[in-house]
Scaffold this motif. Structure first.
Motif, PDB file in Angstrom:
ATOM      1  N   GLU A  10     -38.891 -78.075 -48.983  1.00  0.00           N
ATOM      2  CA  GLU A  10     -38.331 -77.612 -47.831  1.00  0.00           C
ATOM      3  C   GLU A  10     -37.551 -77.105 -46.999  1.00  0.00           C
ATOM      4  O   GLU A  10     -36.804 -76.429 -46.374  1.00  0.00           O
ATOM      5  CB  GLU A  10     -38.134 -78.966 -47.074  1.00  0.00           C
ATOM      6  N   ARG A  11     -36.635 -77.481 -48.331  1.00  0.00           N
ATOM      7  CA  ARG A  11     -35.193 -76.484 -47.976  1.00  0.00           C
ATOM      8  C   ARG A  11     -35.641 -75.163 -48.195  1.00  0.00           C
ATOM      9  O   ARG A  11     -35.044 -75.006 -47.650  1.00  0.00           O
ATOM     10  CB  ARG A  11     -34.730 -77.283 -49.357  1.00  0.00           C
ATOM     11  N   TYR A  12     -35.976 -74.723 -48.890  1.00  0.00           N
ATOM     12  CA  TYR A  12     -36.675 -72.787 -49.075  1.00  0.00           C
ATOM     13  C   TYR A  12     -36.828 -72.419 -47.884  1.00  0.00           C
ATOM     14  O   TYR A  12     -36.322 -71.536 -47.393  1.00  0.00           O
ATOM     15  CB  TYR A  12     -37.829 -72.732 -50.283  1.00  0.00           C
ATOM     16  N   LEU A  13     -37.824 -73.042 -47.247  1.00  0.00           N
ATOM     17  CA  LEU A  13     -38.105 -72.925 -46.214  1.00  0.00           C
ATOM     18  C   LEU A  13     -37.406 -72.833 -45.132  1.00  0.00           C
ATOM     19  O   LEU A  13     -37.118 -71.721 -43.689  1.00  0.00           O
ATOM     20  CB  LEU A  13     -39.643 -73.590 -45.177  1.00  0.00           C
ATOM     21  N   GLU A  14     -36.306 -73.768 -44.759  1.00  0.00           N
ATOM     22  CA  GLU A  14     -34.995 -74.122 -44.167  1.00  0.00           C
ATOM     23  C   GLU A  14     -34.222 -72.753 -44.134  1.00  0.00           C
ATOM     24  O   GLU A  14     -33.661 -72.033 -42.910  1.00  0.00           O
ATOM     25  CB  GLU A  14     -34.640 -74.824 -43.829  1.00  0.00           C
ATOM     26  N   ILE A  15     -33.728 -72.325 -45.309  1.00  0.00           N
ATOM     27  CA  ILE A  15     -32.510 -71.356 -44.861  1.00  0.00           C
ATOM     28  C   ILE A  15     -33.985 -69.725 -45.824  1.00  0.00           C
ATOM     29  O   ILE A  15     -33.041 -68.331 -44.566  1.00  0.00           O
ATOM     30  CB  ILE A  15     -32.450 -71.446 -47.135  1.00  0.00           C
ATOM     31  N   GLU A  16     -34.983 -69.704 -45.872  1.00  0.00           N
ATOM     32  CA  GLU A  16     -36.029 -68.499 -45.144  1.00  0.00           C
ATOM     33  C   GLU A  16     -35.319 -68.705 -43.296  1.00  0.00           C
ATOM     34  O   GLU A  16     -35.245 -67.404 -43.269  1.00  0.00           O
ATOM     35  CB  GLU A  16     -36.609 -68.983 -45.530  1.00  0.00           C
ATOM     36  N   GLN A  17     -35.885 -69.198 -42.981  1.00  0.00           N
ATOM     37  CA  GLN A  17     -35.545 -69.414 -41.557  1.00  0.00           C
ATOM     38  C   GLN A  17     -34.170 -68.863 -41.592  1.00  0.00           C
ATOM     39  O   GLN A  17     -33.957 -67.702 -39.738  1.00  0.00           O
ATOM     40  CB  GLN A  17     -35.956 -70.224 -40.921  1.00  0.00           C
ATOM     41  N   GLN A  18     -33.244 -69.402 -41.929  1.00  0.00           N
ATOM     42  CA  GLN A  18     -31.555 -69.051 -41.259  1.00  0.00           C
ATOM     43  C   GLN A  18     -31.858 -67.155 -41.313  1.00  0.00           C
ATOM     44  O   GLN A  18     -30.717 -66.736 -41.077  1.00  0.00           O
ATOM     45  CB  GLN A  18     -30.613 -69.716 -42.134  1.00  0.00           C
ATOM     46  N   CYS A  19     -32.033 -67.220 -42.442  1.00  0.00           N
ATOM     47  CA  CYS A  19     -31.665 -66.243 -42.969  1.00  0.00           C
ATOM     48  C   CYS A  19     -32.323 -64.762 -42.102  1.00  0.00           C
ATOM     49  O   CYS A  19     -32.119 -63.714 -41.719  1.00  0.00           O
ATOM     50  CB  CYS A  19     -32.146 -66.004 -44.558  1.00  0.00           C
ATOM     51  N   VAL A  20     -33.932 -64.576 -41.594  1.00  0.00           N
ATOM     52  CA  VAL A  20     -34.676 -64.139 -40.900  1.00  0.00           C
ATOM     53  C   VAL A  20     -34.125 -64.349 -38.932  1.00  0.00           C
ATOM     54  O   VAL A  20     -34.099 -63.403 -38.705  1.00  0.00           O
ATOM     55  CB  VAL A  20     -35.920 -65.262 -40.716  1.00  0.00           C
ATOM     56  N   LEU A  54     -30.834 -64.590 -39.182  1.00  0.00           N
ATOM     57  CA  LEU A  54     -29.676 -63.664 -38.929  1.00  0.00           C
ATOM     58  C   LEU A  54     -29.922 -62.295 -38.692  1.00  0.00           C
ATOM     59  O   LEU A  54     -28.948 -61.350 -37.935  1.00  0.00           O
ATOM     60  CB  LEU A  54     -28.877 -64.377 -40.095  1.00  0.00           C
ATOM     61  N   LEU A  55     -31.117 -61.710 -39.539  1.00  0.00           N
ATOM     62  CA  LEU A  55     -31.747 -60.403 -39.665  1.00  0.00           C
ATOM     63  C   LEU A  55     -31.699 -60.320 -37.857  1.00  0.00           C
ATOM     64  O   LEU A  55     -31.788 -59.058 -37.907  1.00  0.00           O
ATOM     65  CB  LEU A  55     -32.677 -60.948 -40.424  1.00  0.00           C
ATOM     66  N   ALA A  56     -32.772 -61.045 -37.476  1.00  0.00           N
ATOM     67  CA  ALA A  56     -33.468 -60.792 -36.526  1.00  0.00           C
ATOM     68  C   ALA A  56     -32.294 -61.026 -35.013  1.00  0.00           C
ATOM     69  O   ALA A  56     -31.883 -60.074 -33.913  1.00  0.00           O
ATOM     70  CB  ALA A  56     -34.060 -61.747 -35.401  1.00  0.00           C
ATOM     71  N   LEU A  57     -31.155 -61.228 -35.405  1.00  0.00           N
ATOM     72  CA  LEU A  57     -30.247 -61.832 -34.112  1.00  0.00           C
ATOM     73  C   LEU A  57     -29.123 -60.829 -33.662  1.00  0.00           C
ATOM     74  O   LEU A  57     -28.835 -60.664 -33.160  1.00  0.00           O
ATOM     75  CB  LEU A  57     -29.556 -63.564 -33.878  1.00  0.00           C
ATOM     76  N   GLN A  58     -28.714 -60.702 -35.430  1.00  0.00           N
ATOM     77  CA  GLN A  58     -27.437 -60.043 -35.483  1.00  0.00           C
ATOM     78  C   GLN A  58     -27.541 -59.086 -36.458  1.00  0.00           C
ATOM     79  O   GLN A  58     -26.798 -57.887 -36.459  1.00  0.00           O
ATOM     80  CB  GLN A  58     -26.563 -60.880 -36.716  1.00  0.00           C
ATOM     81  N   GLN A  59     -29.183 -58.065 -36.540  1.00  0.00           N
ATOM     82  CA  GLN A  59     -28.881 -57.278 -37.373  1.00  0.00           C
ATOM     83  C   GLN A  59     -27.760 -56.980 -37.890  1.00  0.00           C
ATOM     84  O   GLN A  59     -27.321 -55.806 -37.884  1.00  0.00           O
ATOM     85  CB  GLN A  59     -29.106 -56.131 -35.950  1.00  0.00           C
ATOM     86  N   PRO A  60     -27.080 -57.055 -39.176  1.00  0.00           N
ATOM     87  CA  PRO A  60     -26.521 -57.076 -40.106  1.00  0.00           C
ATOM     88  C   PRO A  60     -26.624 -55.743 -40.654  1.00  0.00           C
ATOM     89  O   PRO A  60     -27.237 -55.112 -41.138  1.00  0.00           O
ATOM     90  CB  PRO A  60     -26.452 -58.251 -40.994  1.00  0.00           C
ATOM     91  N   VAL A  61     -25.197 -55.151 -41.222  1.00  0.00           N
ATOM     92  CA  VAL A  61     -25.648 -53.892 -41.624  1.00  0.00           C
ATOM     93  C   VAL A  61     -24.180 -54.100 -42.580  1.00  0.00           C
ATOM     94  O   VAL A  61     -23.873 -55.203 -42.681  1.00  0.00           O
ATOM     95  CB  VAL A  61     -25.004 -52.897 -40.845  1.00  0.00           C
ATOM     96  N   ALA A  62     -25.115 -52.837 -43.676  1.00  0.00           N
ATOM     97  CA  ALA A  62     -23.727 -52.854 -44.618  1.00  0.00           C
ATOM     98  C   ALA A  62     -23.687 -54.406 -45.629  1.00  0.00           C
ATOM     99  O   ALA A  62     -24.530 -55.113 -45.923  1.00  0.00           O
ATOM    100  CB  ALA A  62     -22.243 -53.075 -44.500  1.00  0.00           C
ATOM    101  N   GLY A  63     -22.608 -54.936 -45.585  1.00  0.00           N
ATOM    102  CA  GLY A  63     -21.981 -55.790 -47.104  1.00  0.00           C
ATOM    103  C   GLY A  63     -22.787 -57.464 -46.272  1.00  0.00           C
ATOM    104  O   GLY A  63     -23.540 -58.086 -47.051  1.00  0.00           O
ATOM    105  N   ASP A  64     -22.585 -57.736 -44.986  1.00  0.00           N
ATOM    106  CA  ASP A  64     -23.551 -58.737 -44.680  1.00  0.00           C
ATOM    107  C   ASP A  64     -24.858 -58.754 -45.091  1.00  0.00           C
ATOM    108  O   ASP A  64     -25.427 -59.668 -45.385  1.00  0.00           O
ATOM    109  CB  ASP A  64     -23.290 -58.881 -42.684  1.00  0.00           C
TER     110      ASP A  64
END
Length: 227
Positions: A55-65, A67-77
Motif C-alpha cells: 500500500e505504501r508503495y502504491l501511495e508513493i508511486e502515485q505521488q511520483c506520477v 509530480l511528473l505529470a503536473l510539474q514536468q520537473p527537469v534536471a536535479g528534480d
C-alpha cells in the motif's frame, strides 16, 4: 502549484520513501530473526504485514506520477523523482524477499546446516540497505562504490554457503548408498530451501546496490553503477 508548495511536495516524497525503507528493514530483520529462531509466529507477522508495504508503495508511486505529470520537473528534480520511484521498487522487492524468508521458516522442520551462517550474511545485507538509504536521505553518493564493494563480499559468502550445502548433499547421498537410511524427499526439500534462502539474502544485497546506484545518479548524474 507555487514553488514553495512544490518543494514541500519533494520533501514529503523523500520522507515517505525513508519511512517505507524503515518499515522494510524492520520486516527484513524480523524475517531473519524468525529464520534464526524458528519462530513461526514472527514469520507469519512478516507475511501478513506485506500488504502494508504494498500500500505504501502504491501511495508513493502515485505521488511520483503526480509530480511528473503536473510539474514536468527537469534536471536535479527530475532525477530525484525518478530515483525515488526506482528506489521504492527495490524496497518493495526487498519486502517480498523478507516474505520468502518467512515462508522458508514455516517450512523448515530441522536445521541441517549449522555451518551456514545465513543470519550473519543477512545482517550484512540489512546494513547495506540502511547505508544506501542514508545516502539517499543526505544526498550523499560517496558511499555508493563502497556498497558495491560490500556486495562483492556478500556474493562470495553466499557462494561459499551454497557450496557447503551442495557438499553436504553429496556426503549424505554417499553415506546413504552404504546404509540406505535417508529420507530423500526430506533431504532434497532441506537442500532446496537452504539454497533459496541463500539466494534471496544475496538478492537483498543486489537491491541495496541498486538503491546506491540510483542515489549516485540522482546526486551526481553518474550512471556508472546502474545496470
Amino acid at each position: 502549484m507555487a514553488r514553495t508548495e512544490y518543494q514541500q511536495e519533494l520533501t514529503e516524497l523523500r520522507e515517505l520513501v525513508l519511512e517505507m525503507s524503515d518499515l522494510v528493514c524492520h520486516r527484513l530483520k524480523q524475517a531473519l530473526e524468525a529464520l534464526e529462531t524458528k519462530d513461526d509466529g514472527l514469520a507469519e507477522a512478516v507475511i501478513t504485514g506485506d500488504h502494508e508495504i504494498n500500500e505504501r508503495y502504491l501511495e508513493i508511486e502515485q505521488q511520483c506520477v503526480d509530480l511528473l505529470a503536473l510539474q514536468q520537473p527537469v534536471a536535479g528534480d527530475l532525477r530525484f523523482i525518478a530515483a525515488s520511484f526506482k528506489i521504492i521498487t527495490d524496497l518493495e522487492r526487498i519486502a517480498d524477499l523478507a516474505v520468502n524468508l518467512a515462508e522458508y521458516t514455516q517450512r523448515a522442520e530441522r536445521d541441517r546446516y549449522g555451518d551456514v551462517d545465513v543470519g550473519y550474511i543477512g545482517e550484512r545485507t540489512v546494513e547495506m540497505v540502511e547505508m544506501a538509504m542514508a545516502g539517499y536521505e543526505a544526498d550523499d553518493a560517496a558511499t555508493a562504490h563502497d556498497i558495491a564493494a560490500t556486495d562483492d563480499e556478500i556474493d562470495t559468502l553466499c557462494a561459499n554457503a551454497s557450496e557447503v550445502v551442495v557438499r553436504s548433499l553429496i556426503d549424505v547421498e554417499t553415506a546413504a548408498a552404504e546404509t540406505e537410511r535417508v529420507d530423500e524427499d526430506a533431504l532434497l526439500e532441506d537442500v532446496w530451501r537452504m539454497l533459496l534462502t541463500i539466494r534471496d539474502v544475496e538478492r537483498v544485497g543486489d537491491h541495496a546496490v541498486n538503491i546506491a546506484a540510483r542515489t549516485l545518479y540522482m546526486v551526481e548524474n553518474d550512471d556508472d553503477l546502474i545496470y
